[in-house]
Design a protein around this motif. Sequence first.
Motif, mmCIF file in Angstrom:
data_model
loop_
_atom_site.group_PDB
_atom_site.id
_atom_site.type_symbol
_atom_site.label_atom_id
_atom_site.label_comp_id
_atom_site.label_asym_id
_atom_site.label_seq_id
_atom_site.Cartn_x
_atom_site.Cartn_y
_atom_site.Cartn_z
ATOM 1 N N THR A 90 31.181 38.094 42.160
ATOM 2 C CA THR A 90 31.065 38.928 40.959
ATOM 3 C C THR A 90 32.429 39.459 40.539
ATOM 4 O O THR A 90 32.767 39.499 39.348
ATOM 5 C CB THR A 90 30.098 40.093 41.226
ATOM 6 O OG1 THR A 90 28.811 39.568 41.609
ATOM 7 C CG2 THR A 90 29.930 40.950 39.988
ATOM 8 N N ALA B 157 34.302 36.708 38.954
ATOM 9 C CA ALA B 157 33.769 36.440 37.612
ATOM 10 C C ALA B 157 34.229 37.500 36.618
ATOM 11 O O ALA B 157 34.599 37.184 35.473
ATOM 12 C CB ALA B 157 32.243 36.380 37.659
ATOM 13 N N ASN B 158 34.220 38.782 37.036
ATOM 14 C CA ASN B 158 34.683 39.849 36.147
ATOM 15 C C ASN B 158 36.164 39.698 35.827
ATOM 16 O O ASN B 158 36.593 39.949 34.687
ATOM 17 C CB ASN B 158 34.416 41.211 36.794
ATOM 18 C CG ASN B 158 32.933 41.537 36.873
ATOM 19 O OD1 ASN B 158 32.135 41.010 36.086
ATOM 20 N ND2 ASN B 158 32.543 42.371 37.818
ATOM 21 N N ARG C 73 36.403 37.003 33.301
ATOM 22 C CA ARG C 73 35.956 37.473 31.984
ATOM 23 C C ARG C 73 37.013 38.367 31.340
ATOM 24 O O ARG C 73 37.283 38.258 30.133
ATOM 25 C CB ARG C 73 34.644 38.235 32.122
ATOM 26 C CG ARG C 73 33.448 37.367 32.473
ATOM 27 C CD ARG C 73 32.149 38.154 32.304
ATOM 28 N NE ARG C 73 31.020 37.375 32.791
ATOM 29 C CZ ARG C 73 30.485 37.509 33.989
ATOM 30 N NH1 ARG C 73 31.001 38.394 34.835
ATOM 31 N NH2 ARG C 73 29.455 36.770 34.360
ATOM 32 N N GLY D 103 39.795 36.242 30.180
ATOM 33 C CA GLY D 103 39.375 35.515 28.988
ATOM 34 C C GLY D 103 39.333 36.400 27.758
ATOM 35 O O GLY D 103 39.739 35.989 26.662
ATOM 36 N N ALA D 104 38.844 37.654 27.928
ATOM 37 C CA ALA D 104 38.790 38.577 26.797
ATOM 38 C C ALA D 104 40.203 38.920 26.313
ATOM 39 O O ALA D 104 40.457 38.994 25.100
ATOM 40 C CB ALA D 104 38.041 39.846 27.215
ATOM 41 N N SER E 52 41.490 36.017 24.497
ATOM 42 C CA SER E 52 40.807 35.916 23.210
ATOM 43 C C SER E 52 41.399 36.886 22.195
ATOM 44 O O SER E 52 41.642 36.529 21.034
ATOM 45 C CB SER E 52 39.310 36.185 23.403
ATOM 46 O OG SER E 52 38.640 36.242 22.165
#
Length: 296
Positions: free
Chosen positions: A192, A195-196, A199, A202-203, A206
């Motif tokens: 987890t 994964a965080n 993320r 990725g954010a 982005s």
Amino acid sequence: MNRLISYLIVVAIGLMILSSTLFVVDQRQYAIVFALGEVKQVISEPGLHWKWPPPFQNVLFLDKRILTLDTPEADRFITAEKKNVLVDAFVKWHIIDPRLYYISFSGDNFERRAQDRMSQIVKAALNDEITKRTVREVISGERSNVMNAIRKKVEEEAKQIGVEINDVRLTRVDYVEQINNSVYDRMKAERTRVANDLRATGAADSEKIRADADRQRTVILAEAYRDAENIRGEGDAKASQIYAQAFGQNAEFYRFYRSLEAYRASFKSHSDVMVVDPNSDFFKYFKSAGVGSLKK
């Protein structure tokens, strides 16, 4: 007739005595010949052999093939981290010294006792090696090193009972049931977290891409507006130049044209009200004199 029967009886007895003195050694076996309970001979070559006298000698056969010692159930061991693990292992072995092997386990059910002794040797070697290492090392990191170390220790013990070790393998190394849930929870938490992190990365990427795209859009629009204004200014300049050239050829027509534009702007709406002297210059071209002067 009686003599023939006597001959047949003698021949039968002779065959029985002869058969009791002969025995066959298979190529997959060792033969140990005993005389009054004492080992007299060890036969390793296959073929037909004999013993004498038959009543005082007997033969024991041992398997010379590679055998497998497999633990029926997983054994529990404690690692250097004080964690319990379950280990399944198997050993490939064969007899190299039948005399020593039999003497080490002589008596009733000696084969079963030999299996138990081998199991004890393997278990002791496993315990010595696993207690030195962490769970990670036993499961993956140094698994081959663990097996090699166990094999060396088992080989040293096995030679003392006439056995040679061919291979030692760990088939399964796992946590005990009581700590599986905590291990899975830690693994889940770790996954987890990863994964965080992905993320969040990725954010951030982005937002960076979106900001760069907005910047490029603003620059493109600004450059387009600048180019449009330049083109519009050049067009207005050329239009003004054309108007100036056209109106310069007839100044009176230019004044008439401007008056028409003023009339159009002034009387655009029916509700417009103007208080102007009719004789003023504003209504000059409403009079015939003005039209005549335009014709001139």
